[in-house]
Design an enzyme around this catalytic site. Structure first.
Site, PDB file in Angstrom:
ATOM      1  N   LYS A 192       1.563  49.632  12.489  1.00 44.29           N
ATOM      2  CA  LYS A 192       2.017  48.359  13.049  1.00 44.29           C
ATOM      3  C   LYS A 192       3.349  48.542  13.775  1.00 44.29           C
ATOM      4  O   LYS A 192       3.545  48.015  14.880  1.00 44.29           O
ATOM      5  CB  LYS A 192       2.144  47.317  11.930  1.00 44.29           C
ATOM      6  CG  LYS A 192       0.781  46.882  11.402  1.00 44.29           C
ATOM      7  CD  LYS A 192       0.843  46.101  10.089  1.00 44.29           C
ATOM      8  CE  LYS A 192      -0.585  45.836   9.587  1.00 44.29           C
ATOM      9  NZ  LYS A 192      -0.634  45.186   8.281  1.00 44.29           N
ATOM     10  N   GLN A 241       3.407  43.059   3.652  1.00 40.61           N
ATOM     11  CA  GLN A 241       2.259  43.942   3.477  1.00 40.61           C
ATOM     12  C   GLN A 241       1.707  43.819   2.051  1.00 40.61           C
ATOM     13  O   GLN A 241       2.451  43.957   1.075  1.00 40.61           O
ATOM     14  CB  GLN A 241       2.676  45.397   3.777  1.00 40.61           C
ATOM     15  CG  GLN A 241       1.544  46.398   3.739  1.00 40.61           C
ATOM     16  CD  GLN A 241       0.504  46.182   4.841  1.00 40.61           C
ATOM     17  OE1 GLN A 241       0.840  45.940   5.988  1.00 40.61           O
ATOM     18  NE2 GLN A 241      -0.770  46.243   4.486  1.00 40.61           N
ATOM     19  N   ASP A 301       0.223  36.732  10.049  1.00 41.70           N
ATOM     20  CA  ASP A 301      -1.040  37.058   9.386  1.00 41.70           C
ATOM     21  C   ASP A 301      -1.978  35.852   9.374  1.00 41.70           C
ATOM     22  O   ASP A 301      -3.171  36.000   9.126  1.00 41.70           O
ATOM     23  CB  ASP A 301      -0.778  37.481   7.924  1.00 41.70           C
ATOM     24  CG  ASP A 301      -0.786  38.993   7.764  1.00 41.70           C
ATOM     25  OD1 ASP A 301      -1.395  39.674   8.611  1.00 41.70           O
ATOM     26  OD2 ASP A 301      -0.188  39.478   6.793  1.00 41.70           O
TER      27      ASP A 301
END
Ligand code: NAP
Length: 315
Positions: free
Chosen positions: A53, A97, A120
């Site tokens: 990422k 995460q 997200d």
């Protein structure tokens, strides 16, 4: 009949190129988008994802920073990290995460992320915006599924779509996006009766199950579009043979060398029945990071751009 293979890697690279162009013009206007990634402890798989990422951010010009609290960090300490990122204007996206260590209240931490920075798309406020068709941030993998369909000129409106899997992160949001695009949607799960017959109705079949090669050709209507979200690591040679027989010598050589291979939820034999199919790897997978980059730009525009986004109004 042999399915058209939908090249997710190519679609993802097109999206990343488009995002890079947007980022360049936003940066020139003094509004460079920024993403903060919070990685707690040392989970090797999470470290690989986060590296990917951060690298993608560099490639498209998004500012990124990584926060690495120790494995022993408490829920309160992580809430403090998130709240600090919520306050900072130059941070447009916050990605925590998962998984978090077991002693941490993950839901509490995710709920603390400002929905306007929730790249997200997991926050209940964004889930609500998606289900009521208001502008918001959409989960990356499900958004990637829709991009693959649209950019491959596969019509969605009026089609019979079946999604196997009802998780909050894949199955449900994919189903909602297909419904918003005017498909007639059925969502299946482990308690669905006669799953094969339900799947065979699908003109668009999405598999998000987590079971290697479970969707065999008996589940697929001839000519259907099949989107394979599954990512399963196969290490058993017997399992490899069940999936590939002796028809994939290059993959078999790589499997023997590495001791594993990545396979989807869809059996390779489906390529003989489906009209179009996403491969694994190289199908849905590459879209996830591309859509994260897209979401970070979208978050920056909605929050800082001319049409400022207020979470309270959803506009
Ligand atoms: P999950 O949370 O484990 O959900 C799996 C879903 O499949 C559940 O709804 C479950 O039903 C259903 N299911 C399991 N066994 C079934 C069966 N025998 N028949 C019918 N339905 C069954 O998994 P997830 O997080 O959604 O992920 C699904 C897959 O996508 C995994 O392989 C994952 O690695 C992959 N994935 C890929 C990406 C990507 O970037 N490509 C991103 C995320 C996930 P119940 O609800 O009844 O238990």
């Amino acid at each position: 009949m042999s399915a058209k293979i939908l090249d997710g890697a190519k679609i993802a690279s097109d999206i990343r190129r488009e995002v890079a162009t947007e980022v360049a013009s936003m940066a020139a206007a003094g509004m460079r988008p920024g993403l903060a990634v919070v990685l707690v402890g040392h989970n090797p798989a999470s470290e690989i994802y986060v590296r990917g990422k951060v690298k993608a951010c560099e490639e498209v010009g998004i500012y990124s920073e990584q926060h690495a609290p120790p494995e022993t960090a408490t829920t309160d300490e992580l809430l403090a990290v998130v709240e600090d990122l919520n306050r900072r204007d130059e941070i447009d996206g916050i990605l925590v995460q998962l998984p978090l260590p077991p002693h941490v209240d993950s839901k509490k931490v995710l709920m603390a992320v400002d929905p306007a920075k929730d790249v997200d798309g997991f926050h209940p406020v964004n889930v609500g915006f998606l289900s009521t068709q208001r502008p918001g941030l959409v989960p990356c993998t499900p958004a990637g599924v829709i991009e693959i369909l649209k950019r491959s000129d596969i019509p969605i409106a009026g089609k019979e779509a079946v999604v196997v899997g009802r998780s909050d992160i894949v199955g449900k949001p994919v189903a909602m996006l297909l419904l918003n695009a005017n498909a007639t949607v059925t969502v299946c799960h482990s308690k669905t009766h006669d799953l094969q017959a339900v799947c065979r109705r699908a003109e668009i079949l999405v598999a998000a199950i987590g079971r290697a090669g479970m969707i065999t050709s008996d589940f697929v209507k001839p000519g259907a579009t099949v989107i394979d979200v599954g990512m399963n690591k196969v290490t058993d040679p017997e399992e490899f043979r069940r999936l590939f027989g002796s028809g994939a010598p290059a993959r078999e050589a790589a499997f023997q060398k590495k001791g594993s291979t990545l396979v989807g939820d869809v059996h390779p034999e489906v390529a003989e029945v489906a009209g179009a199919l996403t491969p694994v790897p190289g199908g849905v997978g590459p879209l996830t990071i591309a859509m994260l980059m897209h979401n970070t730009v979208k978050a920056a525009k909605m929050r800082r751009g001319s049409g400022q986004w207020s979470v309270a109004s959803g506009r």
